[in-house]
Design a protein around this motif. Structure first.
Motif, PDB file in Angstrom:
ATOM      1  N   PHE A 126     -14.421 -13.915  20.263  1.00 18.32           N
ATOM      2  CA  PHE A 126     -13.049 -13.620  20.691  1.00 18.32           C
ATOM      3  C   PHE A 126     -12.495 -12.416  19.945  1.00 18.32           C
ATOM      4  O   PHE A 126     -12.902 -12.113  18.823  1.00 18.32           O
ATOM      5  CB  PHE A 126     -12.134 -14.835  20.509  1.00 18.32           C
ATOM      6  N   ILE A 127     -11.614 -11.708  20.616  1.00 21.76           N
ATOM      7  CA  ILE A 127     -10.967 -10.523  20.051  1.00 21.76           C
ATOM      8  C   ILE A 127      -9.470 -10.773  20.014  1.00 21.76           C
ATOM      9  O   ILE A 127      -8.869 -11.159  21.014  1.00 21.76           O
ATOM     10  CB  ILE A 127     -11.278  -9.269  20.884  1.00 21.76           C
ATOM     11  N   THR A 128      -8.871 -10.564  18.862  1.00 20.42           N
ATOM     12  CA  THR A 128      -7.442 -10.833  18.710  1.00 20.42           C
ATOM     13  C   THR A 128      -6.607  -9.703  19.301  1.00 20.42           C
ATOM     14  O   THR A 128      -7.053  -8.557  19.407  1.00 20.42           O
ATOM     15  CB  THR A 128      -7.074 -11.009  17.236  1.00 20.42           C
ATOM     16  N   GLU A 129      -5.401 -10.050  19.667  1.00 19.29           N
ATOM     17  CA  GLU A 129      -4.484  -9.053  20.207  1.00 19.29           C
ATOM     18  C   GLU A 129      -4.167  -8.013  19.140  1.00 19.29           C
ATOM     19  O   GLU A 129      -4.171  -8.304  17.943  1.00 19.29           O
ATOM     20  CB  GLU A 129      -3.184  -9.727  20.669  1.00 19.29           C
ATOM     21  N   ARG A 130      -3.923  -6.810  19.570  1.00 22.32           N
ATOM     22  CA  ARG A 130      -3.612  -5.738  18.617  1.00 22.32           C
ATOM     23  C   ARG A 130      -2.224  -5.947  18.028  1.00 22.32           C
ATOM     24  O   ARG A 130      -1.316  -6.428  18.691  1.00 22.32           O
ATOM     25  CB  ARG A 130      -3.689  -4.372  19.297  1.00 22.32           C
ATOM     26  N   ASP A 131      -2.109  -5.543  16.750  1.00 16.83           N
ATOM     27  CA  ASP A 131      -0.828  -5.660  16.071  1.00 16.83           C
ATOM     28  C   ASP A 131       0.202  -4.756  16.732  1.00 16.83           C
ATOM     29  O   ASP A 131      -0.100  -3.628  17.099  1.00 16.83           O
ATOM     30  CB  ASP A 131      -0.935  -5.235  14.604  1.00 16.83           C
ATOM     31  N   VAL A 132       1.403  -5.254  16.889  1.00 17.89           N
ATOM     32  CA  VAL A 132       2.537  -4.442  17.314  1.00 17.89           C
ATOM     33  C   VAL A 132       3.595  -4.588  16.230  1.00 17.89           C
ATOM     34  O   VAL A 132       4.088  -5.684  15.982  1.00 17.89           O
ATOM     35  CB  VAL A 132       3.098  -4.897  18.681  1.00 17.89           C
ATOM     36  N   LEU A 133       3.903  -3.503  15.553  1.00 13.49           N
ATOM     37  CA  LEU A 133       4.739  -3.587  14.360  1.00 13.49           C
ATOM     38  C   LEU A 133       6.227  -3.622  14.669  1.00 13.49           C
ATOM     39  O   LEU A 133       7.031  -3.805  13.784  1.00 13.49           O
ATOM     40  CB  LEU A 133       4.437  -2.405  13.435  1.00 13.49           C
ATOM     41  N   ALA A 134       6.585  -3.409  15.902  1.00 21.01           N
ATOM     42  CA  ALA A 134       8.000  -3.511  16.276  1.00 21.01           C
ATOM     43  C   ALA A 134       8.055  -4.024  17.703  1.00 21.01           C
ATOM     44  O   ALA A 134       7.221  -3.674  18.527  1.00 21.01           O
ATOM     45  CB  ALA A 134       8.685  -2.136  16.187  1.00 21.01           C
ATOM     46  N   PRO A 135       9.032  -4.869  18.023  1.00 15.62           N
ATOM     47  CA  PRO A 135       9.089  -5.404  19.373  1.00 15.62           C
ATOM     48  C   PRO A 135       9.291  -4.333  20.432  1.00 15.62           C
ATOM     49  O   PRO A 135       8.783  -4.449  21.531  1.00 15.62           O
ATOM     50  CB  PRO A 135      10.270  -6.372  19.321  1.00 15.62           C
ATOM     51  N   ASP A 136       9.985  -3.282  20.079  1.00 17.06           N
ATOM     52  CA  ASP A 136      10.211  -2.204  21.037  1.00 17.06           C
ATOM     53  C   ASP A 136      10.405  -0.902  20.280  1.00 17.06           C
ATOM     54  O   ASP A 136      11.481  -0.607  19.786  1.00 17.06           O
ATOM     55  CB  ASP A 136      11.456  -2.503  21.884  1.00 17.06           C
ATOM     56  N   PRO A 137       9.339  -0.099  20.130  1.00 20.13           N
ATOM     57  CA  PRO A 137       9.486   1.148  19.398  1.00 20.13           C
ATOM     58  C   PRO A 137      10.359   2.171  20.097  1.00 20.13           C
ATOM     59  O   PRO A 137      10.630   3.225  19.557  1.00 20.13           O
ATOM     60  CB  PRO A 137       8.038   1.652  19.268  1.00 20.13           C
ATOM     61  N   GLY A 138      10.791   1.869  21.311  1.00 18.32           N
ATOM     62  CA  GLY A 138      11.748   2.749  21.979  1.00 18.32           C
ATOM     63  C   GLY A 138      11.131   3.978  22.600  1.00 18.32           C
ATOM     64  O   GLY A 138      11.830   4.819  23.138  1.00 18.32           O
ATOM     65  N   GLY A 139       9.806   4.106  22.483  1.00 14.67           N
ATOM     66  CA  GLY A 139       9.141   5.234  23.108  1.00 14.67           C
ATOM     67  C   GLY A 139       9.142   6.496  22.279  1.00 14.67           C
ATOM     68  O   GLY A 139       8.402   7.425  22.558  1.00 14.67           O
ATOM     69  N   ASP A 140       9.966   6.566  21.218  1.00 21.33           N
ATOM     70  CA  ASP A 140      10.065   7.780  20.410  1.00 21.33           C
ATOM     71  C   ASP A 140       9.281   7.665  19.107  1.00 21.33           C
ATOM     72  O   ASP A 140       8.767   8.643  18.589  1.00 21.33           O
ATOM     73  CB  ASP A 140      11.523   8.092  20.089  1.00 21.33           C
ATOM     74  N   ILE A 141       9.211   6.477  18.545  1.00 24.14           N
ATOM     75  CA  ILE A 141       8.545   6.289  17.265  1.00 24.14           C
ATOM     76  C   ILE A 141       7.043   6.348  17.463  1.00 24.14           C
ATOM     77  O   ILE A 141       6.477   5.651  18.303  1.00 24.14           O
ATOM     78  CB  ILE A 141       8.941   4.935  16.628  1.00 24.14           C
ATOM     79  N   VAL A 142       6.353   7.204  16.681  1.00 27.65           N
ATOM     80  CA  VAL A 142       4.904   7.337  16.819  1.00 27.65           C
ATOM     81  C   VAL A 142       4.164   6.612  15.701  1.00 27.65           C
ATOM     82  O   VAL A 142       2.969   6.342  15.812  1.00 27.65           O
ATOM     83  CB  VAL A 142       4.486   8.822  16.835  1.00 27.65           C
ATOM     84  N   SER A 143       4.867   6.322  14.598  1.00 27.15           N
ATOM     85  CA  SER A 143       4.214   5.678  13.467  1.00 27.15           C
ATOM     86  C   SER A 143       5.282   5.152  12.519  1.00 27.15           C
ATOM     87  O   SER A 143       6.484   5.409  12.693  1.00 27.15           O
ATOM     88  CB  SER A 143       3.318   6.694  12.738  1.00 27.15           C
ATOM     89  N   TYR A 144       4.812   4.369  11.540  1.00 29.08           N
ATOM     90  CA  TYR A 144       5.669   3.897  10.468  1.00 29.08           C
ATOM     91  C   TYR A 144       5.060   4.323   9.142  1.00 29.08           C
ATOM     92  O   TYR A 144       3.835   4.405   9.014  1.00 29.08           O
ATOM     93  CB  TYR A 144       5.800   2.375  10.482  1.00 29.08           C
ATOM     94  N   GLY A 145       5.890   4.589   8.162  1.00 24.81           N
ATOM     95  CA  GLY A 145       5.380   4.970   6.850  1.00 24.81           C
ATOM     96  C   GLY A 145       6.036   4.149   5.750  1.00 24.81           C
ATOM     97  O   GLY A 145       7.250   3.914   5.791  1.00 24.81           O
ATOM     98  N   THR A 146       5.229   3.703   4.788  1.00 28.42           N
ATOM     99  CA  THR A 146       5.746   3.000   3.615  1.00 28.42           C
ATOM    100  C   THR A 146       5.425   3.837   2.386  1.00 28.42           C
ATOM    101  O   THR A 146       4.264   4.203   2.160  1.00 28.42           O
ATOM    102  CB  THR A 146       5.124   1.602   3.474  1.00 28.42           C
ATOM    103  N   VAL A 147       6.429   4.160   1.606  1.00 29.22           N
ATOM    104  CA  VAL A 147       6.286   5.079   0.468  1.00 29.22           C
ATOM    105  C   VAL A 147       5.423   4.458  -0.620  1.00 29.22           C
ATOM    106  O   VAL A 147       5.628   3.314  -1.025  1.00 29.22           O
ATOM    107  CB  VAL A 147       7.671   5.459  -0.094  1.00 29.22           C
ATOM    108  N   THR A 148       4.443   5.229  -1.118  1.00 38.25           N
ATOM    109  CA  THR A 148       3.543   4.752  -2.166  1.00 38.25           C
ATOM    110  C   THR A 148       3.831   5.376  -3.527  1.00 38.25           C
ATOM    111  O   THR A 148       3.343   4.891  -4.538  1.00 38.25           O
ATOM    112  CB  THR A 148       2.080   5.054  -1.793  1.00 38.25           C
TER     113      THR A 148
END
Length: 401
Positions: A126-148
């Protein structure tokens, strides 16, 4: 424990014999089919023939096993019996990884009160569903960044000389709307602004942790420079082959891998660093084989650079994640993470001068006959590649404090 979804798929296991069977030779697991888009919190139910009663005490981690795509056993809670003839296999405490393939194995040693024996073993892919990090990225957001980094300057324009308009701190998370080279476009006080992407862990809006990561693989040596030579092998050939296998695995998982060389040519150290810089890389992994005048020295080690000006902590975390996987998956002596120092023999140019998190992996010692056997083995080269990818994956999945 995460909430499980209510939808449950049934696996039908047929029992053909009604009397004990004689010992048989090893057989391949019978395929019970495949399932795609499965919940990361999937709870499997294995249903036997109606009227059969399972001996719950016979269930164990030997006859009910889940393995990931690297062949590693997944730690799931103990399976249990439901309604006498159904085995329930809970999901892992933190769920499966999104967008990954797993196999559920059902062994023949499950017992039944009637004394009936299973004829065959079974496997469900079985293959799990792909992660979706936001319920609705709104079509404009291409990625998320967390400061290291401890702090990260926010600039008005995508240049280091541009006006500073704010600052982020370690652990801050931002939405990214576009990339301009190394610069990520964000919103700050309602205005467009920019931060340098190499000081963030990036996540695509969909896909697993490797999705869209630009990972430069650097097979050491090449051309007139064979690197270490011993026990019938050359470092330049070994690391190129392993790097190509890493490339293929990363590509399958949605990353954007690149290689500083893909054939038997020589690239200068400066040229390797420039290639990574020109391609706005998110990570740099240099792959080598070790050697020593003492042929008894053996094992795997991974280097990060303690003297570089950026991402040295992230580089050492990446080194830790990769090295522990190589040691675990190959069974080689674990020499641990080594930290390069400026002005010493281990002042490795390629990991000192790359902006992104960077490591130099020493797979094993070609000068040691036991280690060399693995380096020259097609089987073990696959394991080395899988271990490196698993380590990279674990790095991206690790939380930022």
């Amino acid at each position: 424990m995460t909430t499980r979804r209510s939808t449950v798929l049934l696996l039908s296991l047929l029992m053909f014999l009604v009397f004990p069977v004689m010992a048989q030779a090893e057989v391949t697991h019978i395929n019970m089919g495949e399932a795609d888009g499965v919940s990361v919190n999937k709870e499997w139910e294995i249903q036997f023939n109606e009227g059969v009663e399972i001996v719950e005490e016979s269930l164990s981690s030997v006859n009910i096993v889940v393995k990931d795509s690297f062949g590693q056993t997944v730690n799931v809670p103990d399976a249990y019996v439901k309604d006498k003839n159904t085995v329930v296999v809970p999901s892992p405490e933190e769920g499966y990884r999104g967008g990954e393939q797993y196999k559920l194995y059902v062994g023949k040693t499950i017992e039944f009160t009637s004394g009936v024996k299973m004829q065959d073993r079974y496997v469900k892919t079985f293959i799990t569903e792909r992660d979706v990090l936001a319920p609705d990225p709104g079509g404009d957001i291409v990625s998320y960044g967390t400061v290291t980094s401890d702090t990260l300057n926010i600039r008005k324009e995508p240049t280091s000389g541009s006006e500073k308009v704010g600052v982020l701190v370690e652990g801050d998370r931002v939405n990214i709307y576009n990339f301009d080279g190394y610069w990520a476009e964000i919103q700050h006080n309602g205005q467009k602004a920019y931060v340098h992407k190499t000081y963030m862990k990036l996540r695509s809006t969909t896909g697993g942790v490797l999705q869209d990561q630009i990972i430069v693989l650097d097979p050491g040596h090449g051309g007139h420079d064979p690197g270490a030579v011993g026990n019938g092998g050359q470092e330049k050939e070994i690391v190129l082959d392993v790097s190509k296998r890493v490339y293929d695995l990363l590509k399958q998982k949605g990353a954007q891998p690149l290689m500083t060389r893909d054939d038997d040519t020589y690239q200068t150290l400066g040229g390797r660093v420039q290639y990574a810089d020109d391609n706005n890389n998110d990570m740099f992994v240099s792959i080598h084989a070790n050697a020593s005048t003492n042929t008894n020295v053996n094992g795997t080690e991974t280097w990060c650079h303690g003297g570089k000006t950026s991402n040295k902590e992230e580089g050492c975390l990446l080194a830790k994640k990769i090295n522990e996987q190589i040691a675990q998956m190959t069974g080689l002596n674990d020499r641990g993470v080594k930290v390069s120092e400026l002005g010493t023999w281990n002042d490795f140019y390629v990991i000192r001068n790359t902006f992104a998190p960077s490591v130099l992996v020493e797979l094993a010692f070609l000068s040691n006959s036991g280690d060399a056997e693995t380096l020259l083995s097609d089987y073990y080269r696959d394991i080395y590649a899988k271990a490196i990818v698993k380590g990279i994956e674990n790095y991206y999945a690790s939380p930022i404090e």
